[in-house]
Design a protein around this motif. Structure first.
Motif, mmCIF file in Angstrom:
data_model
loop_
_atom_site.group_PDB
_atom_site.id
_atom_site.type_symbol
_atom_site.label_atom_id
_atom_site.label_comp_id
_atom_site.label_asym_id
_atom_site.label_seq_id
_atom_site.Cartn_x
_atom_site.Cartn_y
_atom_site.Cartn_z
ATOM 1 N N SER A 290 -36.584 32.250 43.105
ATOM 2 C CA SER A 290 -35.128 32.348 43.255
ATOM 3 C C SER A 290 -34.729 32.964 44.592
ATOM 4 O O SER A 290 -33.589 32.852 45.007
ATOM 5 C CB SER A 290 -34.529 33.168 42.112
ATOM 6 O OG SER A 290 -34.956 34.515 42.199
ATOM 7 N N LYS A 291 -35.668 33.587 45.285
ATOM 8 C CA LYS A 291 -35.374 34.227 46.559
ATOM 9 C C LYS A 291 -35.745 33.365 47.761
ATOM 10 O O LYS A 291 -35.515 33.741 48.894
ATOM 11 C CB LYS A 291 -36.092 35.569 46.642
ATOM 12 C CG LYS A 291 -35.614 36.549 45.582
ATOM 13 C CD LYS A 291 -36.226 37.899 45.792
ATOM 14 C CE LYS A 291 -35.819 38.973 44.840
ATOM 15 N NZ LYS A 291 -34.884 38.758 43.836
ATOM 16 N N LYS B 294 -35.617 31.059 50.711
ATOM 17 C CA LYS B 294 -34.524 30.630 51.576
ATOM 18 C C LYS B 294 -35.008 29.780 52.744
ATOM 19 O O LYS B 294 -34.255 29.018 53.309
ATOM 20 C CB LYS B 294 -33.782 31.858 52.150
ATOM 21 C CG LYS B 294 -33.210 32.776 51.101
ATOM 22 C CD LYS B 294 -32.022 32.175 50.407
ATOM 23 C CE LYS B 294 -31.403 33.166 49.464
ATOM 24 N NZ LYS B 294 -31.204 32.726 48.143
#
Length: 188
Positions: free
Chosen positions: A33-34, A36
């Protein structure tokens, strides 16, 4: 047997192997989820299980008086989800996947020298002794269905990414307790 740093060492050696296999993509080890960066490969250990064949090899570890016979040991299998990010129009995630499966298939077993090289580069695993372990760590793919994939990505509460799962087996960790020899009988 290895010390408590074995798990982190396996992850770092896998990360190094994949970084060498791909050019121009970041290799990270964060919660999905982190993620990027793009293009990128993310390695995430999502599950740890006892190794079934070595699960009870160290029993018993103590004598009836409580003194240590041998250091407690645990044999583990580490499950990794490797995810791929990039431009879908140019099939960047698929090209990264191809590079990764090719690299792991060509190098499925972590070699002592390979482990030692990574240990010497990274301060926080400097005291790892995985490179001296008798059992070698081997990577194999873990097949999972669309339903299992959906469950995994739902648990991460993030958007699905092209992924493959691998199991690292077997990582044996031994407690750092000290085994004392039993007292010798006194003859008088």
């Amino acid at each position: 047997m290895s010390n408590y740093l074995a798990i982190a060492t396996v992850t770092e050696v896998l990360k190094e192997l994949l970084q060498e296999a791909v050019q121009g993509a970041a290799v990270t080890t964060m919660h999905p989820s982190k993620q990027k960066e793009s293009p990128a490969i993310n390695i995430y250990m999502y599950q740890v299980n006892p190794n079934k064949s070595l699960r009870n090899t160290d029993l018993p570890t103590r004598r009836s008086n409580g003194s240590l016979i041998q250091c407690p040991q645990i044999a583990l299998n580490l499950n990794y989800l490797i995810s791929f990010y990039g431009n879908d129009a140019t099939h960047e995630p698929q090209r990264l996947l191809g590079s990764v499966v090719s690299a792991i298939h060509a190098n499925p077993v972590l070699e002592s020298q390979q482990i030692r090289d990574v240990i010497n580069k990274i301060d926080y695993i400097r005291n790892s002794d995985l490179d001296t372990s008798v059992e070698q760590v081997k990577f194999t793919t873990i097949p999972f269905s669309l339903e299992e994939s959906f469950k995994i990505w739902s648990a991460f509460q993030t958007q699905h990414a092209l992924s493959i799962a691998y199991e690292a087996s077997v990582v044996q960790i031994e407690s750092e307790d000290t085994v004392s020899a039993p007292a010798l009988p006194v003859h008088g």
